[in-house]
Design a protein around this motif. Sequence first.
Motif, short mmCIF file in Angstrom:
data_model
loop_
_atom_site.label_atom_id
_atom_site.label_comp_id
_atom_site.label_asym_id
_atom_site.label_seq_id
_atom_site.Cartn_x
_atom_site.Cartn_y
_atom_site.Cartn_z
N ILE A 14 0.85 -1.20 0.00
CA ILE A 14 0.00 0.00 0.00
C ILE A 14 0.87 1.24 0.00
O ILE A 14 0.62 2.21 -0.73
N TRP A 15 1.91 1.25 0.83
CA TRP A 15 2.81 2.39 0.89
C TRP A 15 3.49 2.62 -0.45
O TRP A 15 3.58 3.74 -0.94
N THR A 16 3.95 1.53 -1.09
CA THR A 16 4.61 1.64 -2.38
C THR A 16 3.65 2.17 -3.44
O THR A 16 4.02 3.05 -4.23
N ALA A 17 2.43 1.69 -3.44
CA ALA A 17 1.45 2.15 -4.42
C ALA A 17 1.11 3.61 -4.20
O ALA A 17 0.91 4.37 -5.16
N ALA A 18 1.07 4.05 -2.95
CA ALA A 18 0.73 5.44 -2.65
C ALA A 18 1.82 6.39 -3.13
O ALA A 18 1.55 7.58 -3.35
N GLY A 22 0.84 8.70 -10.38
CA GLY A 22 -0.48 8.69 -11.00
C GLY A 22 -1.58 8.11 -10.10
O GLY A 22 -2.71 7.93 -10.54
N MET A 23 -1.27 7.82 -8.85
CA MET A 23 -2.23 7.20 -7.95
C MET A 23 -3.30 8.22 -7.54
O MET A 23 -2.98 9.28 -7.02
N ARG A 24 -4.56 7.88 -7.83
CA ARG A 24 -5.66 8.77 -7.46
C ARG A 24 -6.25 8.31 -6.13
O ARG A 24 -6.43 7.11 -5.92
N PRO A 25 -6.61 9.23 -5.27
CA PRO A 25 -7.26 8.84 -4.03
C PRO A 25 -8.70 8.39 -4.31
O PRO A 25 -9.36 8.91 -5.20
#
Length: 94
Positions: A14-18, A22-25
């Motif tokens: 999760i931390w890596t993806a955040a 381009g990661m949208r909340p």
Amino acid sequence: MRTNKTDAADARAIWTAAQQPGMRPIPVKTEAQQALLGLHRIRSELVDSRTRQVNQIRGLLGEYGLHFVLGRKAAMAQFVTRLSEIEQTIPAPL
């Protein structure tokens, strides 16, 4: 996937993806939204269960030489209209 599934590995993923640019909340669902999704899941499972039961009945009756049309509504209608034939053909315990 680098390791087996553990809470620490999940947190790291999760931390890596955040950190991705381009990661949208995604907004948190309200209780009403979650309740509605729960109702949809329950209804979907009931529909699937009903379909499985009709197919199982059609299959069991087919083993005794009784064949019915495909489709839940059409098969149920034929079950009702051919009930006397079904009762005469299949064993009483079934």
